[in-house]
Design an enzyme around this catalytic site. Structure first.
Site, PDB file in Angstrom:
ATOM      1  N   HIS A 136      -0.212  -7.824  -4.930  1.00 25.78           N
ATOM      2  CA  HIS A 136      -0.914  -7.999  -3.853  1.00 25.78           C
ATOM      3  C   HIS A 136      -2.367  -8.345  -4.255  1.00 25.78           C
ATOM      4  O   HIS A 136      -3.321  -8.473  -3.178  1.00 25.78           O
ATOM      5  CB  HIS A 136      -0.753  -7.051  -2.639  1.00 25.78           C
ATOM      6  N   CYS A 167     -19.134 -20.303  -3.803  1.00 27.44           N
ATOM      7  CA  CYS A 167     -18.221 -20.493  -5.294  1.00 27.44           C
ATOM      8  C   CYS A 167     -19.106 -21.301  -6.395  1.00 27.44           C
ATOM      9  O   CYS A 167     -19.762 -22.197  -5.913  1.00 27.44           O
ATOM     10  CB  CYS A 167     -17.025 -21.523  -5.054  1.00 27.44           C
ATOM     11  N   SER A 209       6.532   1.868   2.760  1.00 29.55           N
ATOM     12  CA  SER A 209       7.247   1.711   3.830  1.00 29.55           C
ATOM     13  C   SER A 209       8.509   0.734   3.817  1.00 29.55           C
ATOM     14  O   SER A 209       9.279   0.753   4.581  1.00 29.55           O
ATOM     15  CB  SER A 209       6.592   1.446   5.070  1.00 29.55           C
ATOM     16  N   ASN A 233       8.885  10.060  -0.898  1.00 23.32           N
ATOM     17  CA  ASN A 233       8.045   9.486   0.327  1.00 23.32           C
ATOM     18  C   ASN A 233       8.190  10.635   1.418  1.00 23.32           C
ATOM     19  O   ASN A 233       9.582  10.963   1.486  1.00 23.32           O
ATOM     20  CB  ASN A 233       8.882   8.328   0.917  1.00 23.32           C
ATOM     21  N   PRO A 234       7.348  11.140   1.794  1.00 21.04           N
ATOM     22  CA  PRO A 234       7.454  12.250   2.749  1.00 21.04           C
ATOM     23  C   PRO A 234       8.168  11.808   4.013  1.00 21.04           C
ATOM     24  O   PRO A 234       8.851  12.719   4.747  1.00 21.04           O
ATOM     25  CB  PRO A 234       6.000  12.594   3.319  1.00 21.04           C
TER      26      PRO A 234
END
Ligand code: BV8
Ligand code: ZN
Length: 263
Positions: A136, A167, A209, A233-234
């Protein structure tokens, strides 16, 4: 008589979960670790979808899409500059450090660990992981919204600009070098990630998630290629039902214990 599975999982303490996961991990040769925002939670960087998370305070359509940038480039640029400022003090936590140690240990015995991360904070590399695929993007880099030229380090501009810097190649507006909603992921990164996922024996999903595509489907691709899935993961996620081993704990405690148990 078989113990009742729900009772068994209810009594399976974190130690038992770690031992079961380590039993699989220590026999693997090629491992992929897929990480999400929960990986950096214990470094003080907020997640997106937990209570009080980033998307509970900001609307992604206002700050994390190309349309949002076209509508108000200054607002998007300032939002990312504020996120960079808020994560400036963040350091790799014990989970990041454990993954870097795991990579070195597997490399020493002819295996491999590939970290495929959705996180844009750069903490895996800061912890010493080398084989990192940031699918990402990277909040600390910029590129041109108009001609896609590399715009260099974002921090170089932050102090003075309320509007996106220009730019150097075409005079267009620079943007954070991250993937927004509705944007394709960088092809080279996705190619590297998919090659590692197709070849892995074990995929460990940490702190995600499992809601954002196409990354949410990466663990299922690993399962199709007969990998064993471990989730750290909790909280339960859509992935939990597909995981052979689940460790219901935070990354900064579970990963050091898991890596230790694989020593
Ligand atoms: C794409 C930007 C196609 C960077 C992010 C309708 C319109 C448009 C698109 C779509 C649509 N419907 C579906 C889509 C696709 C969309 C999508 O999946 N949307 C979802 C939300 C429904 N996906 C996309 O748009 C992607 N692109 O599909 O393009 C295309 C193809 C070709 C050509 C053109 C287009 C792009 C997706 C990337 C979006 N960018 N962020 C930034 O600013 O950060 S999304 C955001 O979500 C972050 O990148 C984040 O990494 C990612 C995933 O979130 P998580 O990392 O999982 O974080 P989350 O908060 O959700 O969960 C944290 C977890 O940690 C929890 O489970 C929690 O229990 C756990 N946790 C908490 N503490 C701990 C912990 N775990 C361990 N230890 C702890 N201590
Ligand atoms: Zn340009």
């Amino acid at each position: 008589m078989q113990p009742n599975p729900s009772l068994r999982s209810a009594v399976a303490t974190e130690d038992v979960q770690i031992a079961a996961a380590a039993h699989v991990l220590v026999r693997a040769r090629r491992v992929v670790v897929l990480t999400g925002a929960g990986m950096s939670a214990e470094s003080g960087i907020p997640t997106f979808r937990d209570a009080g998370g980033i998307w509970s305070m900001f609307d992604p359509d206002e700050v994390a899409t190309p349309r949002a940038f076209e509508r108000d480039a200054g607002k998007v640029w300032r939002w990312y500059a504020e996120r960079r400022r808020s994560m400036a003090g963040a350091r790799p936590n014990a989970g990041h450090v454990a993954l870097a140690a795991l990579e070195a240990r597997f490399a020493a015995r002819g295996g491999s660990v590939t970290v495929v991360t959705q996180n844009i904070d750069g903490l895996h590399r800061a912890a010493g992981s080398r084989n990192v695929v940031a699918v990402h993007g990277d909040i600390h880099r910029t590129r041109c919204f108009d001609c896609r030229a590399d715009g260099g380090e974002a921090g170089a501009h932050d102090a003075s600009t309320v509007a996106p810097p220009r730019c150097p190649a075409c005079g267009g507006r620079l943007r954070p070098d991250v993937v927004w909603f509705g944007e394709a992921l960088p092809m080279a990164a996705v190619g590297r990630a998919l090659r590692a996922i197709r070849a892995c024996d074990v995929l460990v999903s940490v702190g995600t998630s499992g809601e954002v595509e196409p990354v949410a489907s990466f663990p299922l691709l690993a399962l199709e290629h007969r990998a064993v899935l471990i989730e750290i993961n909790p909280a339960p996620t859509p992935l939990s039902a597909h995981a052979e081993h689940v460790v219901r704990a935070g990354a900064a405690t579970a990963l050091p214990a898991l890596v230790e148990a694989c020593a």
